[in-house]
Scaffold this motif. Structure first.
Motif: not given
Lengths: 158, 160
Positions: A59-60, A84-88, A91-94
């Motif tokens: 669910h990014a 892409l700077t994502l919250q999943t 956890g947080a993933l770039d």
């Protein structure tokens, strides 16, 4: 929600990636605590499919963006957004397709090394490449990390 | 938004943005609305080959008037249309990167460069004994420690 679950998920999902940024710095001995995992990924179509599918199951959603806005997590988004700077849910993933100061995926892959952690084998950016990347970025917050990484390089040769 | 953040959000080079704004007389505001508009102008101009003026007019019609057909051939057999949801999704990704990674402007003089990296680290207040201790660990142990520390920090922030 941890680096362990994210890294294990990426490896088990057969995503070809190299860990860059703060987590790679920690693997090299940095004492800096980071909250997000930065990866550079192989832009090959099959790899993009695997990464996009995994991010969709996690669910990014873009960080620092109000919830509920139209965001489609698929291969086209990966192709259209080089950073892409994502919250999943994990956890947080770039996700980046190139690393400033190092180059594209091929250069990043060439300047990476294998590390065993969390029960999986990962590739992380070498200390020298990480220093080049931090130097190229030049953000104020990177200055202190750069000093620390250069100290680590000096300490390694003591 | 800083110049760097605005460029990241619009997905364009700062020089391209400055030139385009001057040519189209778009003013200097670094607002969200302007970043979104320039992001669309850049795609229409740089990726699809529309003239700048035409791209700007089409962006205006699409973003403010909801008109998703960008242009049509004279006989109506060919038309270029915009998938607005897809565009918004890509723009949100760029905006997120701008907000998350865009650095604030550095103020004051840059720190004095020292030749010896260990001296520089000490001057920055970095604890070398901690780094030496870290180097004595295996990479896997360092990553386990990072995970535990990051988890503890998240818990503390959540409890505030």
């Amino acid at each position: 929600m941890s680096f362990a679950t994210m890294l294990q998920g990426l490896v088990k999902g057969a995503v070809d990636f190299v860990v860059v940024g703060g987590v790679a710095g920690s693997a090299h001995g940095s004492a800096h605590i980071t909250n997000d995992l930065d990866i550079c990924y192989d832009p090959a179509p099959a790899n993009l499919e695997r990464l996009a599918a995994l991010l969709a199951t996690w669910h990014a959603y873009p960080r620092e963006i109000e919830p509920g806005l139209p965001f489609i997590m698929d291969v086209r988004t990966l192709r259209g957004a080089p950073i892409l700077t994502l919250q999943t849910t994990e956890g947080a993933l770039d996700c980046l397709d190139t690393i400033k100061g190092v180059g594209d995926w091929k250069a990043v892959r060439r300047r990476s090394e294998r590390v065993e952690a969390f029960g999986v084998t990962l590739r992380i950016l070498t200390l020298d490449a990480l220093i080049d990347a931090k130097r190229a970025t030049g953000r104020p917050k990177d200055v202190m990390q750069l000093v620390e990484l250069e100290a680590l390089r000096a300490l390694r040769t003591e | 938004m800083t110049v760097a953040q605005f460029a990241l959000a619009a997905g364009a080079d700062p020089v391209w943005i400055a030139n385009t704004r001057r040519l189209l007389k778009l003013g200097r505001a670094r607002s969200l609305v302007m970043a979104r508009r320039l992001a669309l102008v850049r795609v229409l101009h740089a990726e699809l080959g529309l003239g700048l003026v035409e791209a700007n007019a089409a962006a205006e019609r699409a973003l403010h008037g909801g008109e998703t057909v960008i242009c049509t051939s004279r006989d109506g057999s060919i038309s270029l249309s915009l998938d607005l949801n897809r565009f918004e999704s890509t723009f949100l990704a760029s905006l997120s990167a701008a907000r998350t990674l865009g650095a604030p402007r550095q103020r004051g003089r840059p720190p004095k460069k020292r030749a010896d990296p260990l001296e520089a680290a000490i001057a920055f207040g970095i604890d070398l004994s901690l780094l030496r201790w870290n180097l004595a660990q295996r990479p896997a142990d360092r990553l386990h420690s990072l995970d535990a520390n990051a988890h503890a920090l998240r818990e503390m922030r959540a409890a505030r």
